[in-house]
Scaffold this motif. Structure first.
Motif, PDB file in Angstrom:
ATOM      1  N   GLU A 166       0.862  -1.188   0.000  1.00  0.00           N
ATOM      2  CA  GLU A 166       0.000   0.000   0.000  1.00  0.00           C
ATOM      3  C   GLU A 166       0.892   1.230   0.000  1.00  0.00           C
ATOM      4  O   GLU A 166       1.709   1.423   0.903  1.00  0.00           O
ATOM      5  CB  GLU A 166      -0.888  -0.031   1.238  1.00  0.00           C
ATOM      6  CG  GLU A 166      -1.910   1.083   1.304  1.00  0.00           C
ATOM      7  CD  GLU A 166      -2.905   0.841   2.425  1.00  0.00           C
ATOM      8  OE1 GLU A 166      -3.495  -0.268   2.465  1.00  0.00           O
ATOM      9  OE2 GLU A 166      -3.078   1.747   3.265  1.00  0.00           O
ATOM     10  N   HIS A 167       0.750   2.049  -1.033  1.00  0.00           N
ATOM     11  CA  HIS A 167       1.584   3.249  -1.153  1.00  0.00           C
ATOM     12  C   HIS A 167       0.702   4.490  -1.135  1.00  0.00           C
ATOM     13  O   HIS A 167      -0.333   4.540  -1.800  1.00  0.00           O
ATOM     14  CB  HIS A 167       2.399   3.225  -2.441  1.00  0.00           C
ATOM     15  CG  HIS A 167       3.234   4.455  -2.615  1.00  0.00           C
ATOM     16  ND1 HIS A 167       4.430   4.638  -1.931  1.00  0.00           N
ATOM     17  CD2 HIS A 167       3.034   5.585  -3.341  1.00  0.00           C
ATOM     18  CE1 HIS A 167       4.925   5.814  -2.253  1.00  0.00           C
ATOM     19  NE2 HIS A 167       4.100   6.419  -3.100  1.00  0.00           N
ATOM     20  N   TRP A 168       1.163   5.514  -0.385  1.00  0.00           N
ATOM     21  CA  TRP A 168       0.421   6.775  -0.270  1.00  0.00           C
ATOM     22  C   TRP A 168       1.283   7.930  -0.762  1.00  0.00           C
ATOM     23  O   TRP A 168       2.379   8.149  -0.256  1.00  0.00           O
ATOM     24  CB  TRP A 168      -0.004   6.997   1.182  1.00  0.00           C
ATOM     25  CG  TRP A 168      -1.091   6.071   1.588  1.00  0.00           C
ATOM     26  CD1 TRP A 168      -0.954   4.814   2.114  1.00  0.00           C
ATOM     27  CD2 TRP A 168      -2.499   6.300   1.457  1.00  0.00           C
ATOM     28  NE1 TRP A 168      -2.184   4.245   2.317  1.00  0.00           N
ATOM     29  CE2 TRP A 168      -3.155   5.138   1.932  1.00  0.00           C
ATOM     30  CE3 TRP A 168      -3.266   7.374   0.996  1.00  0.00           C
ATOM     31  CZ2 TRP A 168      -4.537   5.024   1.957  1.00  0.00           C
ATOM     32  CZ3 TRP A 168      -4.649   7.263   1.009  1.00  0.00           C
ATOM     33  CH2 TRP A 168      -5.271   6.099   1.490  1.00  0.00           C
ATOM     34  N   ASN A 169       0.771   8.663  -1.747  1.00  0.00           N
ATOM     35  CA  ASN A 169       1.403   9.869  -2.258  1.00  0.00           C
ATOM     36  C   ASN A 169       0.687  11.056  -1.620  1.00  0.00           C
ATOM     37  O   ASN A 169      -0.482  11.327  -1.919  1.00  0.00           O
ATOM     38  CB  ASN A 169       1.280   9.908  -3.789  1.00  0.00           C
ATOM     39  CG  ASN A 169       2.102  11.020  -4.404  1.00  0.00           C
ATOM     40  OD1 ASN A 169       3.073  11.498  -3.819  1.00  0.00           O
ATOM     41  ND2 ASN A 169       1.722  11.438  -5.595  1.00  0.00           N
ATOM     42  N   ILE A 170       1.372  11.755  -0.717  1.00  0.00           N
ATOM     43  CA  ILE A 170       0.721  12.709   0.176  1.00  0.00           C
ATOM     44  C   ILE A 170       1.116  14.136  -0.186  1.00  0.00           C
ATOM     45  O   ILE A 170       2.296  14.484  -0.247  1.00  0.00           O
ATOM     46  CB  ILE A 170       1.102  12.415   1.639  1.00  0.00           C
ATOM     47  CG1 ILE A 170       0.732  10.961   1.978  1.00  0.00           C
ATOM     48  CG2 ILE A 170       0.397  13.380   2.581  1.00  0.00           C
ATOM     49  CD1 ILE A 170       1.237  10.511   3.341  1.00  0.00           C
ATOM     50  N   GLY A 171       0.122  14.972  -0.436  1.00  0.00           N
ATOM     51  CA  GLY A 171       0.359  16.361  -0.824  1.00  0.00           C
ATOM     52  C   GLY A 171       0.678  17.251   0.361  1.00  0.00           C
ATOM     53  O   GLY A 171       0.531  16.866   1.516  1.00  0.00           O
ATOM     54  N   GLY A 172       1.097  18.479   0.051  1.00  0.00           N
ATOM     55  CA  GLY A 172       1.403  19.444   1.104  1.00  0.00           C
ATOM     56  C   GLY A 172       2.666  19.102   1.859  1.00  0.00           C
ATOM     57  O   GLY A 172       2.708  19.170   3.095  1.00  0.00           O
ATOM     58  N   ALA A 173       3.720  18.747   1.123  1.00  0.00           N
ATOM     59  CA  ALA A 173       4.963  18.314   1.768  1.00  0.00           C
ATOM     60  C   ALA A 173       5.602  19.404   2.610  1.00  0.00           C
ATOM     61  O   ALA A 173       6.328  19.098   3.565  1.00  0.00           O
ATOM     62  CB  ALA A 173       5.953  17.828   0.709  1.00  0.00           C
TER      63      ALA A 173
END
Length: 327
Positions: A23-30
């Motif tokens: 399960e991979h999560w690409n998370i915005g607002g780094a």
């Protein structure tokens, strides 16, 4: 009685979910999300949780190739400090995706010094660039081959044939949220492209019947490419609310407000997509308040996998107390 160490703690829900695949999560607002993402990764690593990985994405202010959500100026940040932020994420084992998703980039725009500077200083194997322009995608592929090229959803193309046509140009396709509900289409695309190449947005907040969505993204791209900061100010100060002012009544007067739907997925819907074979999920956390940022991560990752209690114990009892260690 044997006491379990933190990395020996098992969770039935976590185990069942991860058995379905990674399960991979690409998370915005780094930029603003640095403490949330890095703490979550450190805790999962310390607890020995495998099968969950993160990347992050964001963009620095004043980039002609920028697109997507309106973004605000970050006080005190320069392109140099942004590049150091990317480096720090990478040092902690978290890959970084630059956002250069302008819809209108053509050959004459490729020489922009500021954007090329950012590409040069953030280029490391595993990092990526989120783009919409095929011209820019080919440019990056030829000149910065270490980057993964991710196709933004902001073109809103819903036809599978479009993705198959550009199969060789992109490493990952982020699909418009409309496709989250088209099971047969997703199954076909999973079979033809592979699960590692499809990414789904789980928390799109635009309501489904919005008729200005594409115009909004077009205007954002136009403002960035033309350095039109008057237009930019209009887009960042209640643009959607003004555009839809006549469409909705006040919530306390509306009798049919429950009929208004957005694209935000429930945790059960995310579980269903994962059971279908989806591995890559996107959290669009750019320009959300700090408290909401943490809530999205808790809802979709920590709580959904049954880790809330364990992470609470970890944070309060097992996490190294650096402020005491120095004494």
């Amino acid at each position: 009685m044997n006491q379990q160490r933190p990395n020996e703690i098992k969770h039935e829900r976590l185990s069942s979910e991860l058995k379905k695949g990674p399960e991979h999560w690409n998370i915005g607002g780094a930029i603003g999300g640095f403490p949330h993402v890095t703490s979550a990764k450190a805790a999962l690593d310390e607890l020995g949780v495998e099968g969950i990985t993160f990347t992050v994405f964001d963009q620095h202010f004043g980039m002609k190739w920028a697109g997507g959500r309106p973004h605000a100026f970050v006080h005190g940040q320069t392109k140099e400090t942004f590049a150091r932020l990317v480096q720090e994420y990478n040092r902690r084992g978290i890959r970084f995706n630059l956002v250069f998703s302008n819809l209108f980039i053509e050959e004459q725009h490729l020489g922009d010094k500021r954007c090329n500077w950012m590409l040069e200083h953030c280029c490391r194997p595993g990092n990526g660039v989120i783009v919409t322009s095929h011209v820019l995608a080919r440019y990056i592929r030829d000149n910065f081959p270490d980057y993964r090229i991710i196709h933004s959803l902001t073109h809103f193309n819903k036809e599978p044939a479009y993705y198959y046509e550009h199969d060789e140009l992109y490493d990952v396709f982020v699909l418009p949220p409309h496709l989250n509900y088209r099971t047969q289409v997703l199954q076909e695309m999973l079979g033809k492209l592979g699960p590692e190449r499809i990414e789904l947005l789980v928390n799109e907040t635009c309501f489904r019947e919005c008729n200005i969505r594409q115009d909004h993204y077009d205007l954002i791209s136009k403002a960035c490419l033309e350095d039109d900061w008057d237009l930019w100010e209009q887009l960042t100060t209640g643009y959607c609310q003004r555009a839809h002012a006549d469409r909705f009544t006040r919530l306390d007067e509306a009798k049919d407000v429950k009929r208004i739907k957005n694209f935000t997925l429930s945790r059960d819907e995310v579980d269903g997509l994962k059971a279908l074979g989806i591995q890559n999920f996107k959290l669009a956390n750019r320009q959300v308040p700090n408290q909401q940022y943490g809530k999205w991560m808790d809802y979709y990752i920590i709580d959904r996998l049954g880790l809330s209690t364990t992470l609470y114990v970890y944070e309060n009892y097992y996490k190294p107390a650096t402020h005491f260690a120095a004494r």
